[in-house]
Scaffold this active site. Structure first.
Site, PDB file in Angstrom:
ATOM      1  N   HIS A  35      -1.994 -12.954  -0.696  1.00 11.61           N
ATOM      2  CA  HIS A  35      -3.044 -13.426   0.184  1.00 11.61           C
ATOM      3  C   HIS A  35      -3.097 -15.087   0.578  1.00 11.61           C
ATOM      4  O   HIS A  35      -4.095 -15.381   0.997  1.00 11.61           O
ATOM      5  CB  HIS A  35      -4.490 -13.114  -0.727  1.00 11.61           C
ATOM      6  CG  HIS A  35      -4.754 -11.504  -0.848  1.00 11.61           C
ATOM      7  ND1 HIS A  35      -5.943 -11.209  -1.558  1.00 11.61           N
ATOM      8  CD2 HIS A  35      -4.253 -10.596  -0.284  1.00 11.61           C
ATOM      9  CE1 HIS A  35      -5.944  -9.903  -1.616  1.00 11.61           C
ATOM     10  NE2 HIS A  35      -4.904  -9.579  -0.867  1.00 11.61           N
ATOM     11  N   ASP A  40       2.497 -20.165   1.466  1.00 17.08           N
ATOM     12  CA  ASP A  40       2.535 -21.373   0.362  1.00 17.08           C
ATOM     13  C   ASP A  40       1.701 -21.027  -0.783  1.00 17.08           C
ATOM     14  O   ASP A  40       1.068 -19.900  -0.990  1.00 17.08           O
ATOM     15  CB  ASP A  40       2.037 -22.675   1.125  1.00 17.08           C
ATOM     16  CG  ASP A  40       0.504 -22.553   1.616  1.00 17.08           C
ATOM     17  OD1 ASP A  40       0.075 -21.780   1.241  1.00 17.08           O
ATOM     18  OD2 ASP A  40      -0.027 -23.246   2.328  1.00 17.08           O
ATOM     19  N   HIS A  73       0.940  -1.310  -0.070  1.00 12.42           N
ATOM     20  CA  HIS A  73       0.015   0.005   0.259  1.00 12.42           C
ATOM     21  C   HIS A  73       1.053   1.297  -0.117  1.00 12.42           C
ATOM     22  O   HIS A  73       0.476   2.236  -0.179  1.00 12.42           O
ATOM     23  CB  HIS A  73      -0.854  -0.107   1.154  1.00 12.42           C
ATOM     24  CG  HIS A  73      -2.363  -0.916   0.878  1.00 12.42           C
ATOM     25  ND1 HIS A  73      -3.440  -0.479   1.531  1.00 12.42           N
ATOM     26  CD2 HIS A  73      -2.362  -2.073   0.015  1.00 12.42           C
ATOM     27  CE1 HIS A  73      -4.308  -1.523   1.164  1.00 12.42           C
ATOM     28  NE2 HIS A  73      -3.779  -2.439   0.207  1.00 12.42           N
ATOM     29  N   ASP A  74       2.096   1.322   0.571  1.00 13.88           N
ATOM     30  CA  ASP A  74       2.879   2.360   0.345  1.00 13.88           C
ATOM     31  C   ASP A  74       3.282   2.469  -1.086  1.00 13.88           C
ATOM     32  O   ASP A  74       3.297   3.538  -1.513  1.00 13.88           O
ATOM     33  CB  ASP A  74       4.093   2.039   1.330  1.00 13.88           C
ATOM     34  CG  ASP A  74       5.236   3.197   0.991  1.00 13.88           C
ATOM     35  OD1 ASP A  74       4.720   4.361   0.985  1.00 13.88           O
ATOM     36  OD2 ASP A  74       6.446   2.916   1.116  1.00 13.88           O
TER      37      ASP A  74
END
Ligand code: HEM
Ligand SMILES: *[C@@H]1O[C@H](CO)[C@@H](O)[C@H](O)[C@H]1NC(C)=O
Ligand SMILES: *[C@@H]1O[C@H](CO)[C@@H](O)[C@H](O)[C@H]1NC(C)=O
Ligand SMILES: *[C@@H]1O[C@H](CO)[C@@H](O)[C@H](O)[C@H]1NC(C)=O
Ligand SMILES: *[C@@H]1O[C@H](CO)[C@@H](O)[C@H](O)[C@H]1NC(C)=O
Ligand SMILES: *[C@@H]1O[C@H](CO)[C@@H](O)[C@H](O)[C@H]1NC(C)=O
Ligand SMILES: *[C@@H]1O[C@H](CO)[C@@H](O)[C@H](O)[C@H]1NC(C)=O
Ligand SMILES: *[C@@H]1O[C@H](CO)[C@@H](O)[C@H](O)[C@H]1NC(C)=O
Ligand SMILES: *[C@@H]1O[C@H](CO)[C@@H](O)[C@H](O)[C@H]1NC(C)=O
Length: 334
Positions: free
Chosen positions: A197, A257, A73-74
């Site tokens: 994610h 993973d 997000h940076d």
């Protein structure tokens, strides 16, 4: 503690994949940044950061995910310049994709404080975010790489930029692809970095549009596995607490993973934007085959993840006399 012991053991068994990371790096990505930037000015920097990140993850396993996301997000807003860390109600922290969502600021403060004690006024907050993201991946059982360094910290936050540039979980695949393209990342990077994610949590409010009346169908999203839909409906009742969270990778929450990609093959992506990579019409000609390859090969996923993280970390860095080395990551120097 228990979960972390498991992670450490697991990362040991990934030693060969770790080596792969270094070879990928050796293949090289051109940039103004260098991996030995602080070699003489702050030789213990890697150890100092690793130690604080490790203790933060021992205290709370999810912090690995939160630190990885902070770097992402940076970098998508005004480049990797630590603009996300700046306090103030007009800052990026309060932009829609970040508010009540991004976390880890106290850990960044702790890292910065440890770094300042060893080598003050030397290391940027933007570089700290990049190292902490790498360490978080490694400590979760993922690949390692040498982080490119030498970024300087920005002087302004950009709330509008955060609202416009960051991908939304309800974005269609073509929109996600354009938002990545706007910062120089391609379709391969979209799929690969979405694999972040494989760790972390999402709030009900980020996927609840899929559950009860998806696109006005009066039913759940048909590309969401029906058992999983029932579980998520129980967790996230209509008009319930939108801040309740669930794992983005329901199979192995804290382990870095390739299960995120396996999940997509069985309609178990949590976010609409996740499942789009495999199930949308647009996916057939863009992202679907890479999702399949990663679901089959964590080796390929890890190798490409290292490349894409280095590429993301190179988005418009401030170098030379641009920006500054912040003393406190939350405010610009006076
Ligand atoms: C492809 C577009 C992406 C979208 C639409 C997206 C969206 C989201 C959303 C909605 C959440 C949950 C936030 C919340 O509930 O408050 C989340 C969490 C997360 N995202 Fe993404 N994301 C994307 C790409 C990425 C990338 C590129 C990375 C890093 C490489 C990443 C890493 C993470 C992590 C680790 C979490 C969990 C954070 C935690 O538990 O604190 N995401 N993302
Ligand atoms: C440990 O994690 C909890 C959340 O699980 C948090 O409230 C607390 O501040 C953390 N403590 C330290 C020392 O990081
Ligand atoms: C950094 O360290 C130097 C030498 O130890 C000291 O003179 C200076 O005041 C320090 N700066 C800050 C901001 O603490
Ligand atoms: C903020 O980001 C937007 C992109 O959404 C850009 O057009 C604008 O120039 C940026 N503003 C500053 C002050 O950097
Ligand atoms: C994306 O860029 C990488 C280099 O950074 C390249 O190897 C890869 O083939 C590109 N993928 C696409 C789909 O263009
Ligand atoms: C579902 O959404 C459609 C339009 O998006 C709306 O017209 C309809 O009333 C909604 N159904 C329910 C049960 O809320
Ligand atoms: C989540 O919690 C925050 C802070 O407590 C609150 O302001 C916000 O409205 C909540 N969000 C949702 C979606 O319930
Ligand atoms: C995770 O996936 C494997 C197959 O890849 C399966 O055997 C296992 O039961 C799953 N575990 C959970 C907790 O879903
Ligand atoms: C996975 O790999 C095997 C052989 O390595 C192949 O037969 C299979 O089609 C692959 N599956 C996917 C989904 O790519």
């Amino acid at each position: 503690m228990h979960a972390v012991a498991f992670i450490m053991k697991k990362s040991g068994s990934n030693a060969c994949l770790l080596l792969v990371g270094f070879f990928v790096f050796a293949a090289g990505v051109r940039s103004q940044l260098t991996t030995d930037y602080y070699k003489t000015t702050c030789p213990n920097l890697p150890k100092i950061v690793r130690k604080v990140v490790q203790s933060a993850i021992m205290n709370e396993t999810r912090m690995a995910a939160s630190l990885l996301r902070l770097h992402f997000h940076d970098c998508f807003v005004n480049g990797c310049d630590a603009s996300i860390l700046l306090d103030g109600s007009d800052g990026e922290k309060y932009a829609f994709p970040n508010v009540n969502s991004v976390r880890g600021f106290e850990v960044v403060d702790a890292i910065k404080s440890a770094v300042e004690s060893a080598c003050n006024e030397t290391v940027s907050c933007a570089d700290i975010l990049a190292i902490a993201a790498r360490d978080s991946v490694v400590l979760s059982g993922g690949p390692s790489w040498r982080v490119s360094l030498g970024r300087r910290d920005g002087l302004v936050a950009n709330q509008t930029g955060a609202n416009n540039n960051l991908p939304s979980p309800t974005d269609a695949l073509d929109t996600i692809i354009s938002k990545f393209a706007a910062v120089g990342l391609n379709v391969t990077d979209v799929v690969t970095l979405s694999g972040g994610h494989t760790i972390g949590q999402a709030r009900c409010t980020t996927f609840s549009t899929r559950l009860y009346n998806f696109s006005g169908t009066d039913a759940a999203d048909t590309t969401l596995n029906s058992n999983l839909a029932s579980q998520l409906e129980a967790l996230c009742p209509e008009n319930g607490d939108g801040n309740v969270t669930t794992s983005l990778d329901q199979n192995s929450t804290d382990l870095f993973d390739n299960h995120y990609f396996k999940n997509l093959l069985s309609n178990k992506g949590i976010l609409f934007s996740d499942q789009e990579l495999y199930s949308s019409d647009a996916a057939a000609s863009t992202t679907m085959s890479l999702v399949e390859s990663y679901s089959n090969s964590s080796y390929l996923f890890f190798q490409n993840f290292v490349n894409s993280m280095i590429k993301m970390g190179n988005i418009s860095p401030l170098t030379g006399s641009n920006g500054e080395i912040r003393t406190n990551c939350r405010v610009i120097n006076s």
